[in-house]
Design a protein around this motif. Structure first.
Motif, PDB file in Angstrom:
ATOM      1  N   LEU A  45      -6.105   9.231  51.854  1.00 58.49           N
ATOM      2  CA  LEU A  45      -4.981   9.939  51.605  1.00 58.49           C
ATOM      3  C   LEU A  45      -5.579  11.104  50.443  1.00 58.49           C
ATOM      4  O   LEU A  45      -6.105  10.602  49.414  1.00 58.49           O
ATOM      5  N   LEU A  46      -4.974  12.391  50.576  1.00 59.90           N
ATOM      6  CA  LEU A  46      -5.493  13.331  49.650  1.00 59.90           C
ATOM      7  C   LEU A  46      -4.184  13.903  48.964  1.00 59.90           C
ATOM      8  O   LEU A  46      -3.665  14.971  49.734  1.00 59.90           O
ATOM      9  N   PRO A  47      -3.471  13.476  48.101  1.00 64.68           N
ATOM     10  CA  PRO A  47      -2.360  13.843  47.595  1.00 64.68           C
ATOM     11  C   PRO A  47      -2.605  15.107  46.767  1.00 64.68           C
ATOM     12  O   PRO A  47      -3.661  15.088  46.001  1.00 64.68           O
ATOM     13  N   VAL A  48      -1.735  16.016  46.645  1.00 66.94           N
ATOM     14  CA  VAL A  48      -1.952  17.408  46.276  1.00 66.94           C
ATOM     15  C   VAL A  48      -1.139  17.545  45.003  1.00 66.94           C
ATOM     16  O   VAL A  48       0.361  17.609  45.421  1.00 66.94           O
ATOM     17  N   GLY A  49      -1.375  17.635  43.917  1.00 64.99           N
ATOM     18  CA  GLY A  49      -0.557  17.832  42.748  1.00 64.99           C
ATOM     19  C   GLY A  49       0.090  16.324  42.064  1.00 64.99           C
ATOM     20  O   GLY A  49      -0.341  15.236  42.637  1.00 64.99           O
ATOM     21  N   ALA A  50       0.370  16.609  40.999  1.00 70.02           N
ATOM     22  CA  ALA A  50       0.926  15.422  40.030  1.00 70.02           C
ATOM     23  C   ALA A  50       1.747  14.609  40.739  1.00 70.02           C
ATOM     24  O   ALA A  50       1.885  13.256  40.785  1.00 70.02           O
ATOM     25  N   ARG A  51       3.061  15.060  41.393  1.00 74.55           N
ATOM     26  CA  ARG A  51       3.874  14.139  41.891  1.00 74.55           C
ATOM     27  C   ARG A  51       3.481  13.621  43.284  1.00 74.55           C
ATOM     28  O   ARG A  51       3.726  12.204  42.996  1.00 74.55           O
ATOM     29  N   ALA A  52       2.904  14.218  44.030  1.00 72.01           N
ATOM     30  CA  ALA A  52       2.169  13.440  45.195  1.00 72.01           C
ATOM     31  C   ALA A  52       1.334  12.324  44.872  1.00 72.01           C
ATOM     32  O   ALA A  52       1.289  11.356  45.252  1.00 72.01           O
ATOM     33  N   THR A  53       0.346  12.633  44.013  1.00 69.52           N
ATOM     34  CA  THR A  53      -0.474  11.921  43.423  1.00 69.52           C
ATOM     35  C   THR A  53       0.079  10.537  42.672  1.00 69.52           C
ATOM     36  O   THR A  53      -0.125   9.424  43.014  1.00 69.52           O
ATOM     37  N   ARG A  54       1.234  10.746  41.742  1.00 67.16           N
ATOM     38  CA  ARG A  54       1.616   9.655  41.238  1.00 67.16           C
ATOM     39  C   ARG A  54       2.588   8.541  42.109  1.00 67.16           C
ATOM     40  O   ARG A  54       2.444   7.509  42.262  1.00 67.16           O
ATOM     41  N   HIS A  55       3.015   9.298  43.464  1.00 65.67           N
ATOM     42  CA  HIS A  55       3.610   8.580  44.413  1.00 65.67           C
ATOM     43  C   HIS A  55       2.856   7.833  45.183  1.00 65.67           C
ATOM     44  O   HIS A  55       3.267   6.737  45.681  1.00 65.67           O
ATOM     45  N   VAL A  56       1.681   8.494  45.707  1.00 67.20           N
ATOM     46  CA  VAL A  56       0.701   7.648  46.458  1.00 67.20           C
ATOM     47  C   VAL A  56       0.146   6.410  45.474  1.00 67.20           C
ATOM     48  O   VAL A  56       0.059   5.491  46.178  1.00 67.20           O
ATOM     49  N   LEU A  57      -0.241   6.674  44.498  1.00 66.52           N
ATOM     50  CA  LEU A  57      -0.800   5.743  43.509  1.00 66.52           C
ATOM     51  C   LEU A  57       0.124   4.551  43.424  1.00 66.52           C
ATOM     52  O   LEU A  57      -0.254   3.358  43.355  1.00 66.52           O
ATOM     53  N   GLU A  58       1.439   4.836  43.135  1.00 68.39           N
ATOM     54  CA  GLU A  58       2.486   3.810  42.880  1.00 68.39           C
ATOM     55  C   GLU A  58       2.793   3.005  44.327  1.00 68.39           C
ATOM     56  O   GLU A  58       2.959   1.752  44.188  1.00 68.39           O
ATOM     57  N   ASN A  59       2.693   3.614  45.371  1.00 70.21           N
ATOM     58  CA  ASN A  59       3.273   2.789  46.418  1.00 70.21           C
ATOM     59  C   ASN A  59       2.105   2.495  47.703  1.00 70.21           C
ATOM     60  O   ASN A  59       2.295   1.599  48.351  1.00 70.21           O
ATOM     61  N   TYR A  60       0.759   2.976  47.546  1.00 69.30           N
ATOM     62  CA  TYR A  60      -0.070   2.836  48.301  1.00 69.30           C
ATOM     63  C   TYR A  60      -1.349   2.177  47.864  1.00 69.30           C
ATOM     64  O   TYR A  60      -2.398   2.262  48.314  1.00 69.30           O
ATOM     65  N   THR A  61      -1.480   2.083  46.404  1.00 71.09           N
ATOM     66  CA  THR A  61      -2.557   1.466  45.697  1.00 71.09           C
ATOM     67  C   THR A  61      -2.181   0.527  44.772  1.00 71.09           C
ATOM     68  O   THR A  61      -1.130   0.376  44.503  1.00 71.09           O
ATOM     69  N   ALA A  62      -3.395  -0.357  43.961  1.00 72.84           N
ATOM     70  CA  ALA A  62      -2.833  -1.076  43.073  1.00 72.84           C
ATOM     71  C   ALA A  62      -3.280  -0.235  41.948  1.00 72.84           C
ATOM     72  O   ALA A  62      -3.461  -1.271  40.763  1.00 72.84           O
ATOM     73  N   GLN A  63      -3.349   0.956  41.712  1.00 75.06           N
ATOM     74  CA  GLN A  63      -4.259   1.697  40.727  1.00 75.06           C
ATOM     75  C   GLN A  63      -3.009   2.263  39.679  1.00 75.06           C
ATOM     76  O   GLN A  63      -3.281   2.462  38.574  1.00 75.06           O
ATOM     77  N   ALA A  64      -1.971   2.192  40.143  1.00 74.49           N
ATOM     78  CA  ALA A  64      -0.887   2.948  39.088  1.00 74.49           C
ATOM     79  C   ALA A  64      -0.830   2.344  37.629  1.00 74.49           C
ATOM     80  O   ALA A  64      -0.485   3.306  37.014  1.00 74.49           O
ATOM     81  N   HIS A  65      -0.745   1.095  37.585  1.00 74.99           N
ATOM     82  CA  HIS A  65      -0.672   0.410  36.277  1.00 74.99           C
ATOM     83  C   HIS A  65      -1.882   0.823  35.387  1.00 74.99           C
ATOM     84  O   HIS A  65      -1.755   0.631  34.403  1.00 74.99           O
TER      85      HIS A  65
END
Length: 210
Positions: A121-141
């Motif tokens: 997954l290649l999220p572009v920009g802060a909003r997309a990156t935040r969404h991908v990290l929060e919903n598709y990884t265990a990295q958000a926290h």
């Protein structure tokens, strides 16, 4: 079962309720899924294809240099790559869509992402990156969404590898070169992280799982 289709634009027939929208574009069996914010920010309002404004074409050129696109333009020729948005509706005016409407559009994005099941997954920009990290990884926290720091950096997700991209409208210095080099390095590795279980089955055909 992977979806196989010859359609490049909107291969899954997404139909949100908004008057105008920019659907996903590319290979429905892609290895790489580029995720932007919305058409007003990353292009497609006029062309109907994601990432076709000035900043989007800048990103396309870097993706082509890295081997993810064969050519660039309003109808780019992709290489195992898919382009789409968190919010596919064209916003009214010059601003971003209402924050609440991102929740309404999430089901379309999530269905598309899971149908493609890209490895990266290649999220572009802060909003997309935040969404991908929060919903598709265990990295958000444990990951601060600092796009200067995260740009072109590999992060492991839950079945996905994530490589965030700083918004191309904000690129400076060697942001483009770092992205091209990061993607080239990634493509040289076993980024699919698949195991062949065919040896446990009758016959000689491979059976790959993630």
């Amino acid at each position: 079962m992977r979806n196989v289709t010859d359609r490049t634009s909107n291969p899954f027939g997404m139909r949100p309720s908004c008057e105008r929208f920019v659907a996903g574009y590319g290979d429905a069996n892609a290895d790489f899924h580029v995720v932007g914010d919305h058409p007003g920010r990353h292009g497609g309002v006029d062309s109907g294809v994601p990432f076709t404004n000035d900043a989007g074409l800048r990103l396309q050129e870097a993706l082509a240099d890295a081997g993810l696109l064969r050519n660039v333009g309003t109808e780019p020729e992709v290489r195992r790559t898919f382009l789409s948005y968190l919010h596919m509706c064209v916003p009214t005016g010059d601003g971003d869509p209402d924050v609440s409407s991102y929740g309404d559009m999430e089901r379309f994005f999530d269905a598309e992402l899971r149908a493609i099941a890209a490895h990266v997954l290649l999220p572009v920009g802060a909003r997309a990156t935040r969404h991908v990290l929060e919903n598709y990884t265990a990295q958000a926290h444990k990951t601060t969404v600092d796009m200067e720091r995260l740009h072109a950096t590999e992060l492991r997700g839950s079945g996905f590898l994530v490589l965030p991209i700083r918004d191309p409208s904000e690129w400076d210095g060697d942001d483009r070169g770092e992205l091209v080099d990061g993607l080239a390095t990634l493509r040289s590795t076993d980024f699919r992280r698949e195991a062949d279980l065919g040896r446990f089955l009758a016959g000689d055909d491979p059976y790959y799982v993630r």
